[in-house]
Design a protein around this motif. Structure first.
Motif, PDB file in Angstrom:
ATOM      1  N   ILE A   3       0.841  -1.189   0.000  1.00  0.00           N
ATOM      2  CA  ILE A   3       0.000   0.000   0.000  1.00  0.00           C
ATOM      3  C   ILE A   3       0.881   1.247   0.000  1.00  0.00           C
ATOM      4  O   ILE A   3       1.765   1.396   0.848  1.00  0.00           O
ATOM      5  CB  ILE A   3      -0.923   0.019   1.228  1.00  0.00           C
ATOM      6  N   VAL A   4       0.630   2.139  -0.955  1.00  0.00           N
ATOM      7  CA  VAL A   4       1.354   3.411  -1.049  1.00  0.00           C
ATOM      8  C   VAL A   4       0.344   4.530  -0.812  1.00  0.00           C
ATOM      9  O   VAL A   4      -0.593   4.706  -1.592  1.00  0.00           O
ATOM     10  CB  VAL A   4       2.015   3.574  -2.430  1.00  0.00           C
ATOM     11  N   ALA A  21       0.019   1.438   5.983  1.00  0.00           N
ATOM     12  CA  ALA A  21       0.704   1.836   4.753  1.00  0.00           C
ATOM     13  C   ALA A  21       2.120   1.244   4.735  1.00  0.00           C
ATOM     14  O   ALA A  21       2.833   1.287   5.738  1.00  0.00           O
ATOM     15  CB  ALA A  21       0.776   3.357   4.648  1.00  0.00           C
ATOM     16  N   ASP A  22       2.511   0.689   3.579  1.00  0.00           N
ATOM     17  CA  ASP A  22       3.851   0.136   3.414  1.00  0.00           C
ATOM     18  C   ASP A  22       4.825   1.183   2.880  1.00  0.00           C
ATOM     19  O   ASP A  22       6.037   1.055   3.054  1.00  0.00           O
ATOM     20  CB  ASP A  22       3.817  -1.046   2.445  1.00  0.00           C
ATOM     21  N   GLU A  23       4.282   2.194   2.207  1.00  0.00           N
ATOM     22  CA  GLU A  23       5.066   3.308   1.689  1.00  0.00           C
ATOM     23  C   GLU A  23       4.211   4.571   1.763  1.00  0.00           C
ATOM     24  O   GLU A  23       2.986   4.497   1.833  1.00  0.00           O
ATOM     25  CB  GLU A  23       5.487   3.089   0.227  1.00  0.00           C
ATOM     26  N   VAL A  24       4.882   5.702   1.711  1.00  0.00           N
ATOM     27  CA  VAL A  24       4.196   6.992   1.701  1.00  0.00           C
ATOM     28  C   VAL A  24       4.820   7.851   0.607  1.00  0.00           C
ATOM     29  O   VAL A  24       6.016   7.743   0.339  1.00  0.00           O
ATOM     30  CB  VAL A  24       4.329   7.697   3.076  1.00  0.00           C
ATOM     31  N   THR A 282       2.365  -4.691  -8.232  1.00  0.00           N
ATOM     32  CA  THR A 282       2.988  -4.942  -6.931  1.00  0.00           C
ATOM     33  C   THR A 282       2.628  -3.906  -5.870  1.00  0.00           C
ATOM     34  O   THR A 282       2.731  -4.181  -4.673  1.00  0.00           O
ATOM     35  CB  THR A 282       4.522  -4.965  -7.070  1.00  0.00           C
ATOM     36  N   HIS A 283       2.224  -2.700  -6.308  1.00  0.00           N
ATOM     37  CA  HIS A 283       1.941  -1.618  -5.370  1.00  0.00           C
ATOM     38  C   HIS A 283       0.599  -0.960  -5.715  1.00  0.00           C
ATOM     39  O   HIS A 283       0.235  -0.864  -6.892  1.00  0.00           O
ATOM     40  CB  HIS A 283       3.047  -0.555  -5.397  1.00  0.00           C
ATOM     41  N   LEU A 284      -0.107  -0.512  -4.688  1.00  0.00           N
ATOM     42  CA  LEU A 284      -1.435   0.076  -4.847  1.00  0.00           C
ATOM     43  C   LEU A 284      -1.445   1.497  -4.296  1.00  0.00           C
ATOM     44  O   LEU A 284      -1.118   1.711  -3.116  1.00  0.00           O
ATOM     45  CB  LEU A 284      -2.476  -0.780  -4.125  1.00  0.00           C
ATOM     46  N   LYS A 285      -1.821   2.462  -5.124  1.00  0.00           N
ATOM     47  CA  LYS A 285      -1.777   3.875  -4.739  1.00  0.00           C
ATOM     48  C   LYS A 285      -3.104   4.334  -4.140  1.00  0.00           C
ATOM     49  O   LYS A 285      -4.156   4.259  -4.780  1.00  0.00           O
ATOM     50  CB  LYS A 285      -1.443   4.748  -5.951  1.00  0.00           C
TER      51      LYS A 285
END
Length: 339
Positions: A3-4, A21-24, A282-285
């Motif tokens: 999750i971004v 959240a895994d990234e910001v 791989t990533h969800l915004k």
């Protein structure tokens, strides 16, 4: 799938991290840039000063970096504008070097010329190609591969089939791919939109439009005017209603304001998570710069729940029904990113 989440204020970082959240990602526009170029030459397509949509102090960026050191959830920084003036590249490069110096290494960039400028000046960093650059198909991916990117961010108008084709046909392996999943669904493709997102004017993507055939025999402009009148009337009524709601209820009481939150109210792809994963995303915004932190917290938590459901449900149809039953509670917005 990671999750971004979008960040508009450093105070919200810990909340987003604890929500899952895994990234910001965030925008950074220093005072020097605003003083020299103002809103007409935006750094990241968010020309807003009135509310928290980006960080404007280098000291705040230092504090944010310290938070990253503690919570270990990385932050990428956006430079989303489609193009810059030649004289601006040197200033942007200095901003990026200053950020690298304090520990940031991931940058979301839309302008290919800026990417080349950084490489020519030996400024080493990890680059995520912004969705504003509009990677359309596998041929465009082949071209962009020359830029040594670490991640592709697909724009809003990519279908899942488009993304799957781009990923499966890419000869460069072990790359990351990011897709929009919640909020800010737009009828424009960012790469072809030259509107401003500023305090002074309503965002172009918020103005209603009417599609019709234009001819000498039919005058459709009257219908457009009528729809605009209706839109602004309804907007005024909505603002008045929200004003009275906020005065009638304590806005900080989550139980009393639960009805004000609609999951995916302005854009949603939760029902398509299984298909996105199978396509190689791989990533969800989760778009959220400028959004209420309470809503963002719920968005990230609900997306986390939806991701956790993926491993337990094999059938796509059953998964979609489970998401609707367990997450939407009959309040599906119908603002689907993917069909």
């Amino acid at each position: 799938m990671k999750i971004v989440a979008g960040l508009g204020c450093i105070d919200d970082y810990i909340t987003l991290v604890k929500a899952g959240a895994d990234e910001v990602f965030c925008g950074y526009v220093p005072y020097e840039w605003n003083k020299k170029y103002g809103n007409l030459f935006p750094l990241n397509r968010r020309e807003v000063l009135y509310y928290n949509i980006q960080i404007s102090s280098f000291e705040d960026m230092k504090i944010l970096r310290k938070m990253v050191d503690v919570y270990k959830v990385p932050v990428s920084i956006t430079f989303n504008y489609l193009y810059y003036l030649e004289e601006q590249y040197e200033m942007i490069a200095k901003i990026i070097k200053d950020l690298i110096h304090i520990g940031f290494n991931d940058f979301i960039i839309a302008d290919i010329a800026l990417i080349l400028y950084l490489k020519e000046n030996n400024i080493k960093c990890s680059i995520h190609l912004s969705g504003e650059c509009a990677e359309l198909n596998s041929l465009s991916i082949d071209f962009f591969n020359k830029l040594n990117l670490s991640r592709y961010i697909f724009h809003r108008k990519n279908s899942i089939e488009d993304m799957k084709s781009c990923i499966s046909n890419n000869t460069v392996k072990n790359l990351e791919y990011e897709a929009f999943i919640l909020n800010e669904r737009c009828h424009y493709t960012g790469a072809f939109c030259n509107s401003l997102h500023c305090d002074e004017m309503i965002h172009l993507c918020k103005i209603p439009y009417y599609l019709s055939k234009v001819s000498k025999d039919i005058d459709n402009f009257k219908e457009v005017d009528r729809k605009l009148e209706t839109y602004y009337k309804e907007l005024d009524e909505k603002e008045n209603e929200e004003f009275y709601l906020k005065n009638e209820y304590d806005i900080e009481n989550e139980d009393e304001t639960e009805d004000l939150y609609i999951l995916g109210g302005t854009g949603c792809g939760l029902c398509s998570l299984k298909r996105l994963k199978e396509s190689g995303v791989t990533h969800l915004k989760v778009v959220g710069r400028g959004n209420s932190i309470n809503n963002m917290e719920k968005d990230v938590q609900n997306l986390k729940k939806a991701i956790n459901m993926l491993d337990n449900i094999k059938d796509n149809k059953v998964y979609k029904e489970s998401v609707k039953d367990k997450l939407f509670n009959g309040k599906c917005s119908g603002e689907c990113y993917y069909f």
